[in-house]
Design a protein around this motif. Structure first.
Motif, PDB file in Angstrom:
ATOM      1  N   PHE A  65       0.711  -1.217   0.493  1.00  0.00           N
ATOM      2  CA  PHE A  65       0.161   0.021   0.295  1.00  0.00           C
ATOM      3  C   PHE A  65       0.860   0.777   0.196  1.00  0.00           C
ATOM      4  O   PHE A  65       1.851   1.157   0.789  1.00  0.00           O
ATOM      5  N   ILE A  66       0.452   2.294  -1.073  1.00  0.00           N
ATOM      6  CA  ILE A  66       1.129   3.574  -0.746  1.00  0.00           C
ATOM      7  C   ILE A  66       0.326   4.736  -0.332  1.00  0.00           C
ATOM      8  O   ILE A  66      -1.088   4.516  -0.892  1.00  0.00           O
ATOM      9  N   VAL A  67       0.497   5.093   1.400  1.00  0.00           N
ATOM     10  CA  VAL A  67      -0.759   6.242   1.327  1.00  0.00           C
ATOM     11  C   VAL A  67       0.458   7.549   1.631  1.00  0.00           C
ATOM     12  O   VAL A  67       0.884   7.773   1.875  1.00  0.00           O
ATOM     13  N   GLU A  68      -0.533   8.476   0.233  1.00  0.00           N
ATOM     14  CA  GLU A  68      -0.053   9.926   0.178  1.00  0.00           C
ATOM     15  C   GLU A  68      -0.846  10.362   1.203  1.00  0.00           C
ATOM     16  O   GLU A  68      -1.703  10.918   0.264  1.00  0.00           O
ATOM     17  N   THR A  69      -0.253  11.104   1.502  1.00  0.00           N
ATOM     18  CA  THR A  69      -1.121  12.943   2.338  1.00  0.00           C
ATOM     19  C   THR A  69      -0.428  14.284   1.504  1.00  0.00           C
ATOM     20  O   THR A  69       0.958  13.931   1.660  1.00  0.00           O
ATOM     21  N   GLU A  70      -1.269  15.056   1.574  1.00  0.00           N
ATOM     22  CA  GLU A  70      -0.317  16.120   1.251  1.00  0.00           C
ATOM     23  C   GLU A  70       0.619  16.556   1.802  1.00  0.00           C
ATOM     24  O   GLU A  70       0.252  16.511   3.512  1.00  0.00           O
ATOM     25  N   GLY A  71       1.639  17.077   1.965  1.00  0.00           N
ATOM     26  CA  GLY A  71       2.714  17.889   2.780  1.00  0.00           C
ATOM     27  C   GLY A  71       3.674  17.105   2.938  1.00  0.00           C
ATOM     28  O   GLY A  71       4.457  17.211   3.848  1.00  0.00           O
ATOM     29  N   GLN A  72       3.241  15.744   2.585  1.00  0.00           N
ATOM     30  CA  GLN A  72       4.666  14.844   3.330  1.00  0.00           C
ATOM     31  C   GLN A  72       4.811  13.269   2.489  1.00  0.00           C
ATOM     32  O   GLN A  72       3.948  12.930   1.153  1.00  0.00           O
ATOM     33  N   GLU A  73       5.475  12.305   2.578  1.00  0.00           N
ATOM     34  CA  GLU A  73       7.147  12.095   2.237  1.00  0.00           C
ATOM     35  C   GLU A  73       5.665  10.606   1.672  1.00  0.00           C
ATOM     36  O   GLU A  73       4.926  10.682   2.895  1.00  0.00           O
ATOM     37  N   PRO A  74       5.129   9.696   0.941  1.00  0.00           N
ATOM     38  CA  PRO A  74       4.714   9.134   0.619  1.00  0.00           C
ATOM     39  C   PRO A  74       4.732   7.882   1.629  1.00  0.00           C
ATOM     40  O   PRO A  74       6.221   7.742   1.912  1.00  0.00           O
ATOM     41  N   VAL A  75       4.325   6.932   2.731  1.00  0.00           N
ATOM     42  CA  VAL A  75       4.195   5.821   3.017  1.00  0.00           C
ATOM     43  C   VAL A  75       3.538   4.311   2.293  1.00  0.00           C
ATOM     44  O   VAL A  75       2.989   4.674   2.276  1.00  0.00           O
ATOM     45  N   ILE A  76       4.792   3.793   2.368  1.00  0.00           N
ATOM     46  CA  ILE A  76       4.704   2.419   2.154  1.00  0.00           C
ATOM     47  C   ILE A  76       4.465   1.303   2.959  1.00  0.00           C
ATOM     48  O   ILE A  76       4.978   1.507   4.395  1.00  0.00           O
ATOM     49  N   TYR A  77       3.675   0.496   2.639  1.00  0.00           N
ATOM     50  CA  TYR A  77       2.683  -0.245   3.487  1.00  0.00           C
ATOM     51  C   TYR A  77       3.464  -1.598   3.508  1.00  0.00           C
ATOM     52  O   TYR A  77       2.305  -2.416   1.840  1.00  0.00           O
ATOM     53  N   THR A  78       3.861  -3.235   3.818  1.00  0.00           N
ATOM     54  CA  THR A  78       3.435  -4.386   3.338  1.00  0.00           C
ATOM     55  C   THR A  78       3.808  -5.909   3.734  1.00  0.00           C
ATOM     56  O   THR A  78       3.397  -6.700   3.329  1.00  0.00           O
ATOM     57  N   VAL A  79       2.826  -4.821   5.180  1.00  0.00           N
ATOM     58  CA  VAL A  79       2.159  -5.627   6.174  1.00  0.00           C
ATOM     59  C   VAL A  79       0.464  -5.228   6.191  1.00  0.00           C
ATOM     60  O   VAL A  79       0.276  -4.059   6.999  1.00  0.00           O
ATOM     61  N   TYR A  80      -0.086  -6.421   5.764  1.00  0.00           N
ATOM     62  CA  TYR A  80      -1.496  -5.576   5.858  1.00  0.00           C
ATOM     63  C   TYR A  80      -1.998  -5.458   7.388  1.00  0.00           C
ATOM     64  O   TYR A  80      -3.099  -4.102   7.216  1.00  0.00           O
ATOM     65  N   MET A  81      -2.006  -5.834   8.233  1.00  0.00           N
ATOM     66  CA  MET A  81      -2.383  -5.799   9.784  1.00  0.00           C
ATOM     67  C   MET A  81      -1.843  -4.385   9.662  1.00  0.00           C
ATOM     68  O   MET A  81      -2.914  -3.433  10.319  1.00  0.00           O
ATOM     69  N   LYS A  82      -0.219  -3.980  10.357  1.00  0.00           N
ATOM     70  CA  LYS A  82      -0.237  -2.942  10.375  1.00  0.00           C
ATOM     71  C   LYS A  82      -0.772  -1.965   9.239  1.00  0.00           C
ATOM     72  O   LYS A  82      -1.172  -0.360   9.521  1.00  0.00           O
ATOM     73  N   PHE A  83      -1.046  -1.863   7.979  1.00  0.00           N
ATOM     74  CA  PHE A  83      -2.017  -0.981   6.988  1.00  0.00           C
ATOM     75  C   PHE A  83      -3.021  -0.498   8.252  1.00  0.00           C
ATOM     76  O   PHE A  83      -3.900   0.286   8.397  1.00  0.00           O
ATOM     77  N   VAL A  84      -3.800  -1.617   8.133  1.00  0.00           N
ATOM     78  CA  VAL A  84      -5.254  -1.711   8.706  1.00  0.00           C
ATOM     79  C   VAL A  84      -5.061  -1.343  10.151  1.00  0.00           C
ATOM     80  O   VAL A  84      -6.205  -0.358  10.557  1.00  0.00           O
ATOM     81  N   LYS A  85      -4.441  -1.285  10.897  1.00  0.00           N
ATOM     82  CA  LYS A  85      -4.134  -0.554  11.714  1.00  0.00           C
ATOM     83  C   LYS A  85      -3.750   1.090  12.848  1.00  0.00           C
ATOM     84  O   LYS A  85      -4.416   1.544  12.579  1.00  0.00           O
ATOM     85  N   GLU A  86      -2.924   1.337  11.452  1.00  0.00           N
ATOM     86  CA  GLU A  86      -2.247   2.162  11.048  1.00  0.00           C
ATOM     87  C   GLU A  86      -3.480   3.631  10.907  1.00  0.00           C
ATOM     88  O   GLU A  86      -3.145   4.547  11.034  1.00  0.00           O
ATOM     89  N   VAL A  87      -3.358   3.286   9.674  1.00  0.00           N
ATOM     90  CA  VAL A  87      -3.762   3.863   8.463  1.00  0.00           C
ATOM     91  C   VAL A  87      -5.482   3.405   9.118  1.00  0.00           C
ATOM     92  O   VAL A  87      -6.432   5.147   8.220  1.00  0.00           O
ATOM     93  N   LEU A  88      -5.979   2.394   8.335  1.00  0.00           N
ATOM     94  CA  LEU A  88      -7.822   2.168   8.772  1.00  0.00           C
ATOM     95  C   LEU A  88      -7.747   2.969   9.638  1.00  0.00           C
ATOM     96  O   LEU A  88      -8.921   2.678  10.334  1.00  0.00           O
TER      97      LEU A  88
END
Length: 111
Positions: A65-88
């Motif tokens: 997953f590539i998470v892009e937030t305006e004004g910040q560097e993109p954050v890459i997630y390769t672990v689904y559960m970490k993505f769910v916890k931190e982003v969703l």
């Protein structure tokens, strides 16, 4: 925030099993609506959008997953559960996160 999911097509043309599992989890949980775009990293085509992004961000596993937030560097997630916890902002179990990490890294072993 813009979220991109990159899934893989293997060199033999078959879909990545783990990518399918993650897509199913996203759809079953209703989280797929939070994904802005799904791109394919096709091992048969180095110029596919997903392969270009994998190379750009030095990612060697899928899905990611590539998470892009305006004004910040993109954050890459390769672990689904970490993505769910931190982003969703969904509650996950630590044991589920560890299982996913262990499954993705066969060279790891418990001490």
């Amino acid at each position: 925030m813009k979220i991109t999911l990159v899934k893989k097509i293997l060199a033999d043309g078959s879909p990545c099993k783990k990518c399918g599992d993650v897509l199913n989890k996203l759809e079953q949980s209703g989280q797929m609506e939070r994904i802005d775009q799904v791109l394919v990293a096709d091992e048969r085509d180095e110029t596919s959008e997903g392969m270009v992004l994998a190379k750009q961000y030095s990612v060697d596993r899928a899905p990611f997953f590539i998470v892009e937030t305006e004004g910040q560097e993109p954050v890459i997630y390769t672990v689904y559960m970490k993505f769910v916890k931190e982003v969703l902002d969904q509650k996950t179990e630590e044991t589920d996160e560890l299982k996913e990490i262990m499954a993705d890294n066969q060279d790891l072993d418990f001490l």
